[in-house]
Design an enzyme around this catalytic site. Structure first.
Site, PDB file in Angstrom:
ATOM      1  N   HIS A   1       0.816  -1.225   0.000  1.00  0.00           N
ATOM      2  CA  HIS A   1       0.000   0.000   0.000  1.00  0.00           C
ATOM      3  C   HIS A   1       0.849   1.274   0.000  1.00  0.00           C
ATOM      4  CE1 HIS A   1      -3.530  -2.531   1.790  1.00  0.00           C
ATOM      5  NE2 HIS A   1      -3.382  -2.705   0.493  1.00  0.00           N
TER       6      HIS A   1
ATOM      7  N   CYS B   1       4.232  13.435  -7.409  1.00  0.00           N
ATOM      8  CA  CYS B   1       3.731  14.628  -8.093  1.00  0.00           C
ATOM      9  C   CYS B   1       2.528  14.230  -8.943  1.00  0.00           C
ATOM     10  CB  CYS B   1       4.835  15.232  -8.966  1.00  0.00           C
ATOM     11  SG  CYS B   1       4.228  16.591  -9.974  1.00  0.00           S
TER      12      CYS B   1
ATOM     13  N   CYS C   1       7.843  21.400 -10.484  1.00  0.00           N
ATOM     14  CA  CYS C   1       6.811  21.970 -11.370  1.00  0.00           C
ATOM     15  C   CYS C   1       5.708  22.721 -10.615  1.00  0.00           C
ATOM     16  CB  CYS C   1       6.208  20.873 -12.249  1.00  0.00           C
ATOM     17  SG  CYS C   1       5.072  19.789 -11.366  1.00  0.00           S
TER      18      CYS C   1
ATOM     19  N   GLY D   1      -1.318  -9.380  12.611  1.00  0.00           N
ATOM     20  CA  GLY D   1      -1.861  -8.050  12.881  1.00  0.00           C
ATOM     21  C   GLY D   1      -2.637  -7.419  11.748  1.00  0.00           C
ATOM     22  N   THR D   2      -3.371  -8.242  11.016  1.00  0.00           N
ATOM     23  CA  THR D   2      -4.251  -7.652   9.985  1.00  0.00           C
ATOM     24  C   THR D   2      -5.677  -8.143  10.196  1.00  0.00           C
ATOM     25  OG1 THR D   2      -4.752  -7.440   7.619  1.00  0.00           O
ATOM     26  CG2 THR D   2      -3.582  -9.452   8.284  1.00  0.00           C
ATOM     27  N   SER D   3      -6.629  -7.245   9.936  1.00  0.00           N
ATOM     28  CA  SER D   3      -8.039  -7.635  10.060  1.00  0.00           C
ATOM     29  C   SER D   3      -8.436  -8.529   8.884  1.00  0.00           C
ATOM     30  CB  SER D   3      -8.933  -6.389  10.092  1.00  0.00           C
ATOM     31  OG  SER D   3      -8.734  -5.629   8.913  1.00  0.00           O
TER      32      SER D   3
ATOM     33  N   ASN E   1      -2.833 -12.695  16.130  1.00  0.00           N
ATOM     34  CA  ASN E   1      -3.782 -11.582  16.256  1.00  0.00           C
ATOM     35  C   ASN E   1      -4.544 -11.774  17.559  1.00  0.00           C
ATOM     36  OD1 ASN E   1      -6.020  -9.709  15.806  1.00  0.00           O
ATOM     37  ND2 ASN E   1      -5.483  -9.797  13.638  1.00  0.00           N
ATOM     38  N   PRO E   2      -4.754 -10.707  18.327  1.00  0.00           N
ATOM     39  CA  PRO E   2      -5.547 -10.881  19.554  1.00  0.00           C
ATOM     40  C   PRO E   2      -7.011 -11.214  19.264  1.00  0.00           C
ATOM     41  CG  PRO E   2      -4.635  -8.624  19.424  1.00  0.00           C
ATOM     42  CD  PRO E   2      -4.233  -9.335  18.178  1.00  0.00           C
TER      43      PRO E   2
ATOM     44  N   ALA F   1       1.435  -9.111  18.676  1.00  0.00           N
ATOM     45  CA  ALA F   1       2.466  -9.573  17.739  1.00  0.00           C
ATOM     46  C   ALA F   1       3.860  -9.619  18.369  1.00  0.00           C
ATOM     47  CB  ALA F   1       2.476  -8.662  16.516  1.00  0.00           C
TER      48      ALA F   1
END
Ligand code: BJW
Length: 248
Positions: free
Chosen positions: A120, A128, A152, A189-191, A215-216, A233
Site C-alpha cells: 500500500h 507529483c 513543477c 496483525g491484519t483484520s 492476532n488478539p 504480535a
C-alpha cells in the site's frame, strides 16, 4: 500462549521452510501507532471515504494532507518494536524469506528488514500529480500543507494506495509469487478485511502452505488458519523466537 501450537510452529520453523510473512497495522500497534479498525482505530475518528480515496483528495487535499501529516508525526516519534525486530532477524535466518506488508509506516525498514514488499505504498514518499515522480519526504511536520512539487509546482500526494486504486503491479505480482511458493506463512496483525492483500494467505493455503495467524482477535482468515496464536504480535513473535533458540 498456546503451548502445543507454539511447539509445532517451532518444529516447522526448524525445518527452514520457505517462509513468507504478511503484516498489517497490528504489528505496529505495540509501537504506539493506531490501527485502522477496532476500538481506537483511525477510522473511528475519521470516515475512510473522506480521507483515503482519490475522490476525497480531489475534494479537499488540505484536509487529507492534515490527516497524513498528523500520522507522520506520530510515526516519526515511535520506534520499531520487538515484533518488527524478530522479523528482521528471521530475514537473515531463513533463506528466501519475504515480508509482505500492508503498512505504510516504514517501521519494518527501520527495524532492519530489507526484503519488503510494501503493498500500500509508503507514507514517507510523495508523488507529483502532474509528473508522477516519486520522492522521499521526511519533513515532519510539513511546512506547507498541501505540499507542492519542487520542480513543477503541482500538488503532491502521499505515495500510498487508496481505496479503488490499483496496487503497484510489480509488487503485487511478487507478493502473489511469494505466497504461492511459501511453505509456511505468518499472517500478523491484519483484520484480513482489505483486498487484494487478504487474498494472499488464501493463495498460499491453496498452494499447500501452513498458515499461522497472530492476532488478539478473530478475523475472517481465522477459519482457514492452521495455527492461531491469540496475542500481541511483539509478545508472540518474541516467544516463538526464544523457543526457536532453545536447544537449537
Ligand atoms: C493486533 C495488535 C497487536 C491490534 N498485535 N495484532 C474484493 C472483495 C471485496 C472488496 C474488494 C475486493 N477487491 C478490491 C476490493 C475493494 C477494496 C477493499 O478491499 N475493500 C474492503 C473494505 C472490502 N480494495 C481496494 O480498493 C484496493 N484496490 C483494488 O483492489 O484495486 C483494484 C483495481 C484494479 C485495477 C484498477 C483499479 C483498481 C486498494 C486497497 C487500499 C487500502 N488502503 C489503505 C490505506 C493506505 C494508506 C494509508 O495508510 O493511509 O490501507 S486502507 C487501510 O486498510 C490500509 C491498511 O493497509 C489496510 C488494511 O488494514 P489492516 O492492516 O488489516 O489494519 P486493521 O486496522 O484493519 O486491522 C488491525 C488488526 O490488528 C486487527 O485485526 C487487530 O485485532 C490487530 N491487532 N493490536 C497483533 N498488538
Amino acid at each position: 500462549m498456546q503451548d502445543k501450537e507454539l511447539k509445532e510452529i517451532v518444529t516447522l520453523l526448524r525445518q527452514k521452510p520457505q517462509l513468507s510473512v504478511l503484516t498489517g497495522a497490528g504489528i505496529s500497534a505495540e509501537s504506539g501507532i493506531p490501527t485502522f479498525r477496532g476500538q481506537n482505530g483511525l477510522w473511528k475518528q475519521f470516515r475512510a471515504e473522506e480521507l483515503a480515496t482519490p475522490e476525497a483528495f480531489e475534494r479537499n487535499p488540505k484536509l487529507v494532507w492534515e490527516w497524513y501529516d498528523w500520522r507522520r508525526r506520530i510515526i516519526a516519534e515511535r520506534e520499531p518494536n520487538p515484533g518488527h525486530l524478530v522479523l528482521a532477524r528471521w530475514e537473515r535466518e531463513f533463506p528466501g524469506f519475504i515480508l509482505i506488508t500492508q503498512n505504510v509506516d516504514g517501521l519494518h525498514r527501520r527495524a532492519g528488514s530489507k526484503s519488503i514488499l510494501e503493498l500500500h505504498g509508503n507514507i514517507w514518499q510523495v508523488r507529483c500529480l502532474k509528473e508522477g515522480t516519486v520522492r522521499d519526504n521526511f519533513e515532519s511536520p510539513l511546512t506547507t500543507i498541501p505540499p507542492v512539487c519542487p520542480t513543477c509546482g503541482s500538488l503532491l500526494r502521499p505515495n500510498v494506495v487508496w481505496f479503488g486504486e490499483a496496487l503497484p503491479r510489480d509488487i503485487l505480482e511478487k507478493a502473489y509469487a511469494a505466497s504461492s511458493k511459501a511453505e509456511l506463512m505468518f499472517v500478523i496483525g491484519t483484520s484480513a478485511y482489505v483486498y487484494p492483500a487478504a487474498s494472499l494467505p488464501l493463495v498460499a493455503a491453496e498452494a499447500g502452505a501452513k498458515i499461522v495467524e497472530i492476532n488478539p482477535d478473530y478475523t475472517p482468515l481465522s477459519a482457514s488458519a492452521d495455527y492461531i496464536l491469540r496475542g500481541k504480535a511483539g509478545e508472540v513473535l518474541m516467544a516463538i523466537d526464544e523457543a526457536l533458540k532453545e536447544n537449537s
